[in-house]
Design an enzyme around this catalytic site. Structure first.
Site, PDB file in Angstrom:
ATOM      1  CB  SER A   1      -4.849 -16.143  45.882  1.00  0.00           C
ATOM      2  OG  SER A   1      -4.402 -16.742  44.676  1.00  0.00           O
TER       3      SER A   1
ATOM      4  CB  SER B   1      -3.883 -20.412  43.444  1.00  0.00           C
ATOM      5  OG  SER B   1      -3.316 -19.412  42.609  1.00  0.00           O
TER       6      SER B   1
ATOM      7  CE  LYS C   1      -5.147 -19.941  39.079  1.00  0.00           C
ATOM      8  NZ  LYS C   1      -5.224 -20.178  40.540  1.00  0.00           N
TER       9      LYS C   1
ATOM     10  CB  SER D   1      -5.258 -23.852  42.377  1.00  0.00           C
ATOM     11  OG  SER D   1      -5.209 -23.133  41.160  1.00  0.00           O
TER      12      SER D   1
END
Length: 262
Positions: free
Chosen positions: A67, A69, A124, A227
């Protein structure tokens, strides 16, 4: 799909076949006899599977970014390498830490098992450490009352959405990285889940303030307004950590990205 479990099962099966042949059936087989199929296609793969299992479990594991994010740091389609030993040696499959080597630092990009569904891996950036008071109000990040240093660094062009987003350089500890912040996106956090230690967070129209509990971390994506992270689903427990991402080793769509990231 739990690839680690599948690999472990294959390791056990091939190991049993290899041991059976090595210590029993090989001695009974004529020297010029052809190896049976279960040896050729089962036991013979044991050393390879063992090497892959040890490498993936304790040293480095590959991941693919699914993705956006973490844009602009990591793009969709990036294949990254993750140091499995960065935050301790853990037993495969059960993910139990047996040797404590180190802890995440602010600014680290980490892969972890998604708290609401541990069968999924997420990636992350670590923003808050255990005991930190993290606030993100009106899109300004502060940690323990100190504003995180940011400066405008131009605009980022999203080729897929044909859209320009303000680009900023952010400094967490001794680490600098780029983030995206959309001016017209809301400051408040929508659709907040009921997560463990939810009582340690306060949400309002300006954003949130959270106190990170012991043994947990607060993580956010670099693409701040696109996100789903700790703001929505809560803190990452230490036992969910998989490793530290550090290297882009391939991208089918852009070979220039190979070797990037740190």
């Amino acid at each position: 799909m739990n690839f680690a479990l599948i690999l472990f099962i294959l390791l056990v099966i091939s190991g049993v076949l290899w041991a059976a042949d090595r210590f029993h059936f090989r001695k009974r087989r004529a020297s010029d006899a052809k190896e049976p199929l279960w040896v050729e296609y089962g036991a013979s793969f044991f050393p390879v599977i063992l090497a892959v299992f040890l490498l993936r479990s304790f040293l480095v594991e590959p991941f693919k970014i699914p993705s956006g994010s973490m844009i602009p740091t990591l793009l969709v389609g990036d294949f990254i390498a993750v140091k499995k030993y960065a935050y301790g040696i853990r037993l495969p499959v059960v993910n139990k830490k047996i040797i404590d080597i180190g802890q995440p630092a602010r600014g680290d990009v980490v892969v972890f098992r998604y708290p609401p569904d541990p069968s999924l891996d997420y990636i992350k950036r670590v923003v808050g450490l255990p005991g930190d008071k993290v606030a993100y109000l009106n899109k300004r990040l502060t940690i323990n009352g100190q504003p995180v240093e940011v400066r405008r660094a131009g605009d980022y062009f999203d080729a897929e959405r044909l859209f320009y987003t303000p680009l900023y350089e952010e400094r967490l500890g001794d680490r600098e990285h780029m983030i995206l912040i959309e001016d017209d996106a809301p400051a408040f956090v929508p659709h907040v889940m009921q997560f463990p230690h939810r009582d340690k967070c306060l949400y309002n129209t300006e954003g949130f303030v959270c106190e990170v509990p012991p043994g947990h971390y607060f993580v956010m994506g670099d693409n701040r307004d696109n996100s789903q992270d700790s703001r929505v689903w809560g803190f990452v427990p230490d036992e969910n950590l998989v490793g530290k991402a550090f290297f882009i080793w391939f991208n089918f769509g852009d070979l220039k990205r190979i070797g990037g990231f740190r």
